[in-house]
Each structure stands twice: as C-alpha cells, then as structure tokens.
Design an enzyme around this catalytic site. Structure first.
Site, mmCIF file in Angstrom:
data_model
loop_
_atom_site.group_PDB
_atom_site.id
_atom_site.type_symbol
_atom_site.label_atom_id
_atom_site.label_comp_id
_atom_site.label_asym_id
_atom_site.label_seq_id
_atom_site.Cartn_x
_atom_site.Cartn_y
_atom_site.Cartn_z
ATOM 1 N N SER A 137 -28.363 104.628 -66.118
ATOM 2 C CA SER A 137 -29.643 104.597 -65.409
ATOM 3 C C SER A 137 -29.323 104.768 -63.938
ATOM 4 O O SER A 137 -28.185 104.613 -63.508
ATOM 5 C CB SER A 137 -30.380 103.274 -65.643
ATOM 6 O OG SER A 137 -29.665 102.201 -65.050
ATOM 7 N N THR A 138 -30.318 105.082 -63.141
ATOM 8 C CA THR A 138 -30.096 105.318 -61.710
ATOM 9 C C THR A 138 -29.487 104.093 -61.045
ATOM 10 O O THR A 138 -28.569 104.194 -60.245
ATOM 11 C CB THR A 138 -31.428 105.678 -61.027
ATOM 12 O OG1 THR A 138 -31.990 106.795 -61.712
ATOM 13 C CG2 THR A 138 -31.197 106.053 -59.580
#
Length: 490
Positions: free
Chosen positions: A9-10
C-alpha cells in the site's frame, strides 16, 4: 505450480520500503532456495491489508481451491493481512486445500508453537497499525489546535498558503462570492437560480466551468466564508477496499480555526434566513395554487401545516380532487412527537383561505376587530436579549482565543485545551442558535404591515399571495371537529 503473493500500500511503501520489486525478488529466492520452481506471481499494488477484497488475492484463493497451487510464498504475515483474524482465515484456507504456506521472514509451521508465534506476529502488526493511526490523528489535531488548516480542500474564494497552512483570500473569486450573497439576500434567489445567473454572466469556478448548484449552496451555507472554519466535523471510515462511510462528529469534538473572512457574519446569517424562507415557500411539484402555502401553522402543536391533494373515486364521471391543509406531523412520521401524530384534523383549502382572506380584509377596514384575531406581546425586548447574547458571545470567543494562545505557548496541555474548547464550542453554538431565532422573530415583528388598500383592491391569486408574503403575522389554524378555527399572531 508454486505461487508468491506480494502486496504493497502507499503507506507501507513510504514508511518501510516494502517495494513490490524487493518482495518479489525475496519470495522467488526463498522458493528457489528450497528447490521449488514453476512460480506464478500474484501482485496487489496499492491495496490495504485491512481487507481481504483484493484482485490478486481473490485469484490466488480461486487457484488454491482448484488445486493448482502447492506452495505459497509470502514475504511476511502482514503482507497477507494486517488483521490477525484475516491472517488466520487465509492460513487455514491454504492448509485445507493441501497447500503449504511459507514466509521469507520466518518459518511458521503448523505446530502449536509455530501457530502461536504466527498469531503473535499478526497481533503486533495490528497493534503497530493502530499506533500509527493514533499518532497521525493526534498530530493532525495538534496542528488544528495551533490554528492551522490540516489539508487544502481547495474551497472556492481562497488560495493556499502552504508555508503557514492557511487559506488566503483570492480577490477575484471573493468578488463572485459577495455577488452570490447579494443575489441571495437582496434578490431572494436560491442556489439553482444563482447558478443559472452566474452561467449567464459567464462567471466560472476554479476549473473554468460554471459554478454548480452544489458549489453555490456550499458557499451560502459554510461558516468559513465569514471567518469561522471547523475541522473534524466529519470522519471517514473505511468499510471495504474501495468503499468509505462518512459520519458526523459531535459538535464538542469540532476544532475551530479562524480564517480570513470574505463576507460579514451578519450577511451570512441573513443568507441562512433567506434560504430557510426559500425552502418554506418552494413550490416544488405543486400543481395547485395554495394561497397559504408555507405561511400556515398548526394551532395545536405549533408545527407547520402542509398542503396536499387527495383524489376521490366516483361511480359516475371522473375522479374528484379534494385539497387540504394538514399538520405536517400527521402526514410525515419524521415530525411526530414520540411516535404520536398531531390530533388536528385536515382543513379544506378553499374554506380556510376564504376565511383568512376575509378576516384580513375586515381588519383592513375596521380596527375594532383587531384584538379579536391578533395575539401580540409588545413587552418583549428582543434587541436587549440579542445584545446580551452578543456580549456573552464576544467574551466566550476571547476566552477561546486565549486558550488556543496558551496552548501554542505550551502553558497548557492538549487534553486540557480539548476539554476547554469542547465546552466553549457547545456554549457558543447554543448562543448562535438563540441569536438567529431572536433575530428572525424581531425581523418579523418590525416588518412593515401591508396597507389596507392592498388588501381591499387585489383580485388575482398572485396579488393576494404577494400581500400575504409581506404580512408580519403568523397564521395558526386548527380543526378538532366539523368546524375549524384560526387566528393571527404578531
């Protein structure tokens, strides 16, 4: 066939460097080291580990059910999921298909000890995520308490000062906002009509497109345009990988931030009164002309009365339409008191309208009948009450500003300032509501009455309607048996 599953995920990528490339390389080397080839990659790029709804993970689970996969390599349990329950669900699902799960960062076998360590690792991962979320939230609130805007929402009328985390007035756009308030307050325009007028004049928004109805509505209703902005009015809760739910926070948890004002507080409050008046008098889908629409109140419970039609079937000929005024609590459960609707019966429209109009004509021609219908209390000093409330409001606002200054100077801690601001915001909200209500009553009381000539000479529906809208009286009606009663209140 063997598989490797990777996810990023970011947040993970920025914080830990869990790049997809590194995960894939590590999982491949891990499988090759234990002599397993024929590797298929399952990659979820930019998906949160909090939920199981992920494209690559769904494909992997389907292939496992079909018996295609023998060994699944994953870099770390938190790549599988950050939720311990989800980790255990997937691990058990993999084992039931006869496949084996292996992790690069550790060997968690199916023994009680291995499963315990696996569970501990998942619990630590979930705890870490909760701590990060809590620290982030605390940091955002601390920034708000310093009088700074957390993030730029790009509101129309303002530019962004990144250095000071504050909105600054855009001079060109501010002129448009003042024009919008002028159209609302002085012309009585609603959001839709204002939007059309702006489009006709070629006035556009930030994206070089005409201002939408929603944008105009926000400009007219948001407190930020008179300088009072609130942060944390809402919170967003993730309900799935791509779904979110927005919930309102209680007013005591809002954090006020002062920003440059484009309109005055008085202009904003006048706009709110006009908006309420527009809602009250909106024709919507009415196909019949109701003379007292939006002006009538139930004398039994005090709520507004709504107008509606009811068809009645007849044996011979077409259906007949009957028109009534009825207490809104009788027609909508939303307005009932403790589930009980008002006992006021429906009143025939034509009979009530004729009676009210004849009463007004009589009052216009003979002052002797005035006290019979008009109930007034001239001893109330609304101006004095409003002045006292404004004085109290100024004192509370100074106290709030001092509290924020003390926090910025580290004289009080964050818990104390939050508690103080909650109490101050509550009291200020109550005062604002009281001022608004008293101002509305005062305006109606001070409104110039229609001249007797207007009442006597008008003939058309439009003329009568215009006269009624100018009256400073509130009209109350009630029907408990076959006959109805009404009175006018100053």
């Amino acid at each position: 066939m063997n598989a490797l599953y990777v996810r990023v995920s970011t947040d993970d990528q920025a914080r830990k460097g869990y790049s997809l490339k590194d995960q894939i390389a590590a999982c491949r080397n891990h499988l090759l080291a234990i002599d397993h080839t024929g590797i298929k990659e399952y990659v979820d790029d930019g998906y949160s580990g909090e939920y199981l709804e992920r494209p690559a993970l769904d494909k992997l689970r389907n292939d496992l059910q079909n018996g295609i996969i023998k060994i699944v390599a994953i870099y770390d349990p938190d790549r599988l999921s950050r939720n311990l329950t989800n980790q255990l669900i997937i691990a058990e699902e993999i084992e039931k298909t006869g496949a084996k799960i292996t992790f690069v960062t550790g060997d968690y076998d199916s023994s009680p000890e291995g499963r315990l360590f696996f569970s501990m690792k998942g619990a630590i991962s979930a705890y870490e995520k909760s701590k990060i979320r809590e620290r982030t939230s605390r940091g955002r609130r601390a920034k708000a308490h310093q009088g700074k805007i957390i993030s730029n929402a790009h509101p129309f009328g303002y530019d962004w000062d990144k250095k000071n985390s504050m909105y600054v007035i855009n001079e060109e756009e501010s002129k448009t906002i003042q024009f919008i308030y002028h159209l609302c307050i002085h012309q009585g325009y609603g959001s839709r009509r204002i939007s059309l007028e702006l489009a006709r004049l070629g006035i556009v928004g930030k994206n070089n497109r005409p201002l939408s109805i929603c944008t105009v509505s926000r400009i007219l209703t948001k407190e930020m345009y008179y300088g009072q902005h609130y942060l944390f009015k809402q919170r967003t809760c993730k309900t799935g990988q791509n779904s979110r739910e927005v919930k309102d926070n209680p007013p005591e948890s809002w954090i006020p931030v002062i920003i440059p004002a484009i309109v005055t507080r008085e202009m904003w409050e006048s706009a709110q009164l006009q908006i309420q008046q527009n809602k009250k008098l909106a024709t919507r889908n009415n196909k019949h002309n109701y003379l007292l629409r939006g002006l009538l109140h139930c004398a039994l419970c005090g709520r507004s009365m709504t107008a509606y039609s009811r068809p009645a079937k007849r044996k011979n000929g077409s259906d007949k339409i009957y028109y009534y005024y009825s207490c809104i609590s009788k027609e909508s459960n939303t307005y009932t008191a403790n589930g009980t609707s008002c006992q006021c019966r429906r009143i025939p429209v034509e009979d009530l309208e004729q009676a009210v109009w004849q009463c007004l004509v009589t009052l216009a021609t003979s002052k002797d009948h005035l006290q019979e219908y008009i109930r007034t209390n001239a001893n109330i000093s609304y101006s004095e009450q409003i002045t006292n409330l404004h004085t109290r409001q100024i004192k509370l606002q100074k106290k709030k500003n001092n509290t924020l200054r003390w926090y910025q100077e580290n004289l009080i801690d964050s818990e104390t300032v939050e508690r103080e601001l909650r109490n101050l915001n509550k009291e200020l909200a109550t005062i604002r509501l009281d001022i608004s209500e008293l101002t509305t009553i005062q305006e109606k009381t001070n409104q110039l009455a229609t001249s007797p000539t207007d009442l006597i000479t008008v003939k058309t529906f439009a003329e009568k309607r215009n006269v009624l809208l100018k009256l400073s009286y509130r009209i109350f009606a009630v029907r408990l048996n076959d006959s109805f009663e009404f009175y006018l209140e100053k």
